[in-house]
Write a protein that holds these residues in place. Structure first.
Motif, PDB file in Angstrom:
ATOM      1  N   GLU A   5       0.828  -1.209   0.000  1.00  0.00           N
ATOM      2  CA  GLU A   5       0.000   0.000   0.000  1.00  0.00           C
ATOM      3  C   GLU A   5       0.858   1.253   0.000  1.00  0.00           C
ATOM      4  N   ASP A   6       1.987   1.258   0.738  1.00  0.00           N
ATOM      5  CA  ASP A   6       2.883   2.419   0.742  1.00  0.00           C
ATOM      6  C   ASP A   6       3.394   2.700  -0.662  1.00  0.00           C
ATOM      7  N   ILE A   7       3.659   1.666  -1.425  1.00  0.00           N
ATOM      8  CA  ILE A   7       4.205   1.819  -2.767  1.00  0.00           C
ATOM      9  C   ILE A   7       3.131   2.315  -3.733  1.00  0.00           C
ATOM     10  N   SER A   8       1.911   1.820  -3.592  1.00  0.00           N
ATOM     11  CA  SER A   8       0.868   2.160  -4.558  1.00  0.00           C
ATOM     12  C   SER A   8       0.139   3.464  -4.237  1.00  0.00           C
ATOM     13  N   ARG A   9       0.227   3.933  -3.000  1.00  0.00           N
ATOM     14  CA  ARG A   9      -0.454   5.165  -2.600  1.00  0.00           C
ATOM     15  C   ARG A   9       0.563   6.155  -2.057  1.00  0.00           C
ATOM     16  N   VAL A  10       0.581   7.345  -2.641  1.00  0.00           N
ATOM     17  CA  VAL A  10       1.523   8.381  -2.233  1.00  0.00           C
ATOM     18  C   VAL A  10       0.740   9.485  -1.525  1.00  0.00           C
ATOM     19  N   LYS A  11       1.053   9.709  -0.258  1.00  0.00           N
ATOM     20  CA  LYS A  11       0.362  10.730   0.534  1.00  0.00           C
ATOM     21  C   LYS A  11       0.966  12.101   0.219  1.00  0.00           C
ATOM     22  N   GLU A  21      -4.218  23.724   5.114  1.00  0.00           N
ATOM     23  CA  GLU A  21      -3.707  22.554   4.413  1.00  0.00           C
ATOM     24  C   GLU A  21      -4.794  21.504   4.226  1.00  0.00           C
ATOM     25  N   ALA A  22      -4.698  20.825   3.103  1.00  0.00           N
ATOM     26  CA  ALA A  22      -5.568  19.678   2.824  1.00  0.00           C
ATOM     27  C   ALA A  22      -4.651  18.509   2.493  1.00  0.00           C
ATOM     28  N   GLU A  23      -5.132  17.303   2.710  1.00  0.00           N
ATOM     29  CA  GLU A  23      -4.326  16.122   2.414  1.00  0.00           C
ATOM     30  C   GLU A  23      -5.010  15.286   1.344  1.00  0.00           C
ATOM     31  N   GLY A  24      -4.189  14.533   0.632  1.00  0.00           N
ATOM     32  CA  GLY A  24      -4.715  13.658  -0.395  1.00  0.00           C
ATOM     33  C   GLY A  24      -3.783  12.499  -0.630  1.00  0.00           C
ATOM     34  N   GLU A  25      -4.173  11.643  -1.555  1.00  0.00           N
ATOM     35  CA  GLU A  25      -3.296  10.552  -1.933  1.00  0.00           C
ATOM     36  C   GLU A  25      -3.379  10.334  -3.433  1.00  0.00           C
ATOM     37  N   LEU A  26      -2.211  10.072  -4.014  1.00  0.00           N
ATOM     38  CA  LEU A  26      -2.120   9.709  -5.415  1.00  0.00           C
ATOM     39  C   LEU A  26      -2.055   8.192  -5.466  1.00  0.00           C
ATOM     40  N   VAL A  27      -2.828   7.588  -6.339  1.00  0.00           N
ATOM     41  CA  VAL A  27      -2.917   6.134  -6.417  1.00  0.00           C
ATOM     42  C   VAL A  27      -2.290   5.704  -7.742  1.00  0.00           C
TER      43      VAL A  27
END
Length: 135
Positions: A5-11, A21-27
């Motif tokens: 999951e760490d590899i496939s999703r970038v916070k 600030e807002a947070e997101g994830e790149l998949v």
């Protein structure tokens, strides 16, 4: 050691001028080449433009469509090849032309509703927060 999951999703985090600030994830599997190119360029910054219920800003990446979609859901993070722009859809808006979907906003999506055109935005990697017991 990284999990799959760490590899496939970038916070990532978005720093919005005067708003917070807002947070997101790149998949990665959504658009692997585009996500990798963006991650390698981080941090990136720009000036926000508005279109309906979407913010976008130009980033230093030239890339064609990758698994492009003509419709998106609120909270979607996407790359718009036509303008080499990173987009965040915060409402019921749909893209002007197809976008490569990259991920989603995971925290503080409502901040984007208060963004003003021309405000600065910065996107950077969110540091991995690991809690380990110290002995």
């Amino acid at each position: 050691m990284s999990t799959e999951e760490d590899i496939s999703r970038v916070k990532i985090k978005f720093i919005l001028e005067k708003l917070g600030e807002a947070e997101g994830e790149l998949v990665r599997f959504k658009a692997p080449r585009t996500v990798d190119m963006i991650v390698h360029k981080l941090p990136i910054a720009g000036r926000i433009a508005l279109y309906k219920e979407e913010i976008y800003f130009e980033i230093p990446i030239r890339m064609g469509e990758e698994k492009a979609k003509a419709t998106v859901e609120p909270g979607t993070i996407a790359f718009w090849p036509m303008s080499s722009a990173l987009c965040v859809f915060y409402g019921k808006s749909q893209p002007y032309s197809p976008v490569s979907v990259l991920g989603k906003i995971t925290k503080n999506l409502d901040l984007f509703k208060d963004v003003k055109s021309g405000a600065t935005i910065k996107v950077e990697l969110l540091p991995n927060v690991k809690t380990e017991d110290t002995v």
